[in-house]
Design a protein around this motif. Sequence first.
Motif, PDB file in Angstrom:
ATOM      1  N   LYS A  54       0.816  -1.215   0.000  1.00 40.92           N
ATOM      2  CA  LYS A  54       0.000   0.000   0.000  1.00 40.92           C
ATOM      3  C   LYS A  54       0.856   1.275   0.000  1.00 40.92           C
ATOM      4  O   LYS A  54       0.328   2.369   0.163  1.00 40.92           O
ATOM      5  N   PHE A  55       2.149   1.112  -0.190  1.00 36.79           N
ATOM      6  CA  PHE A  55       3.064   2.239  -0.061  1.00 36.79           C
ATOM      7  C   PHE A  55       2.942   3.214  -1.228  1.00 36.79           C
ATOM      8  O   PHE A  55       3.092   2.849  -2.384  1.00 36.79           O
ATOM      9  N   ASN A  56       2.647   4.478  -0.907  1.00 37.29           N
ATOM     10  CA  ASN A  56       2.569   5.526  -1.920  1.00 37.29           C
ATOM     11  C   ASN A  56       3.601   6.619  -1.701  1.00 37.29           C
ATOM     12  O   ASN A  56       3.680   7.573  -2.475  1.00 37.29           O
ATOM     13  N   GLY A  57       4.369   6.509  -0.637  1.00 37.87           N
ATOM     14  CA  GLY A  57       5.378   7.519  -0.343  1.00 37.87           C
ATOM     15  C   GLY A  57       5.392   7.869   1.132  1.00 37.87           C
ATOM     16  O   GLY A  57       4.371   7.770   1.826  1.00 37.87           O
ATOM     17  N   LEU A  58       6.552   8.256   1.625  1.00 33.94           N
ATOM     18  CA  LEU A  58       6.707   8.660   3.018  1.00 33.94           C
ATOM     19  C   LEU A  58       6.128  10.066   3.203  1.00 33.94           C
ATOM     20  O   LEU A  58       6.033  10.834   2.257  1.00 33.94           O
ATOM     21  N   GLU A  59       5.750  10.363   4.433  1.00 33.68           N
ATOM     22  CA  GLU A  59       5.215  11.692   4.730  1.00 33.68           C
ATOM     23  C   GLU A  59       6.309  12.587   5.302  1.00 33.68           C
ATOM     24  O   GLU A  59       7.070  12.162   6.172  1.00 33.68           O
ATOM     25  N   PHE A  60       6.353  13.811   4.816  1.00 35.32           N
ATOM     26  CA  PHE A  60       7.337  14.790   5.260  1.00 35.32           C
ATOM     27  C   PHE A  60       6.637  16.089   5.672  1.00 35.32           C
ATOM     28  O   PHE A  60       5.564  16.412   5.168  1.00 35.32           O
ATOM     29  N   PHE A  61       7.277  16.817   6.568  1.00 38.22           N
ATOM     30  CA  PHE A  61       6.854  18.186   6.816  1.00 38.22           C
ATOM     31  C   PHE A  61       7.167  19.009   5.569  1.00 38.22           C
ATOM     32  O   PHE A  61       7.993  18.612   4.739  1.00 38.22           O
ATOM     33  N   ASP A  62       6.511  20.149   5.446  1.00 35.59           N
ATOM     34  CA  ASP A  62       6.819  21.051   4.330  1.00 35.59           C
ATOM     35  C   ASP A  62       8.281  21.521   4.434  1.00 35.59           C
ATOM     36  O   ASP A  62       8.808  21.705   5.539  1.00 35.59           O
ATOM     37  N   ILE A  63       8.914  21.683   3.285  1.00 34.85           N
ATOM     38  CA  ILE A  63      10.292  22.186   3.269  1.00 34.85           C
ATOM     39  C   ILE A  63      10.323  23.575   3.901  1.00 34.85           C
ATOM     40  O   ILE A  63       9.522  24.446   3.560  1.00 34.85           O
ATOM     41  N   ASP A  64      11.242  23.755   4.835  1.00 32.39           N
ATOM     42  CA  ASP A  64      11.326  25.021   5.561  1.00 32.39           C
ATOM     43  C   ASP A  64      12.796  25.389   5.736  1.00 32.39           C
ATOM     44  O   ASP A  64      13.545  24.697   6.434  1.00 32.39           O
ATOM     45  N   SER A  65      13.202  26.486   5.117  1.00 29.50           N
ATOM     46  CA  SER A  65      14.605  26.920   5.175  1.00 29.50           C
ATOM     47  C   SER A  65      15.024  27.335   6.582  1.00 29.50           C
ATOM     48  O   SER A  65      16.217  27.430   6.871  1.00 29.50           O
ATOM     49  N   THR A  66      14.045  27.582   7.460  1.00 25.48           N
ATOM     50  CA  THR A  66      14.353  27.911   8.850  1.00 25.48           C
ATOM     51  C   THR A  66      15.167  26.803   9.509  1.00 25.48           C
ATOM     52  O   THR A  66      15.968  27.052  10.409  1.00 25.48           O
TER      53      THR A  66
END
Length: 205
Positions: A54-66
């Motif tokens: 059922k793998f569609n991709g890992l979940e990540f936080f939004d990219i944040d340059s901070t």
Amino acid sequence: MKKVLFIFSLLLIMTSCNSQGKRPLMGDTDYQKELNASYKDASKSPLKKKDLRKFNGLEFFDIDSTFIVKAEFTKIENAPTFEMATTTDRKPLYKKYGLLNFTLNGENCELTIYQSQDDLRDKKYKDYLFLPFTDDTSGNESYGGGRYMDVMTTDITEDNTVLLNFNNTYNPYCAYNDKYSCPLTPRKNHLDVEIKAGIKVFKKH
């Protein structure tokens, strides 16, 4: 003529099916796409079979340059070898390699970075350093056991600084499959801030 048209129509259908079947790699950055590609590959994925299906991709936080910060590096000289605790009885050998000091969201932070003594025997990994950490998202939005970041000895500049990109973090394999043995994040490597960057907790099926 009818035969030619039939073959042409068949080729169009096959091309359409192939294009629909091939989904683009999930991820907003090359790092995320490469990580998703390795987890999708059954030959090296840590995922359990039922999760891989059922793998569609890992979940990540939004990219944040901070969460891309420059840290001051202080080498720890003559550090003793010690056995690092893991999720199993395995006790891999590590040394404290140095201290990383940086400011994040106005908070002064410090992390200890480690060097695996086993990796020193392998030319492929001898320059790798190990940076585990927990933060105030651990156990909620991110994996409770902490997250990891790879840093290379070659990333440390001549003026003893190193760029830390918390967007490029990953979970230990234990977050996906309890058959693995993973180093436990030392308590001193907890950050009293929310690192809303990088990999999120894995939602098992």
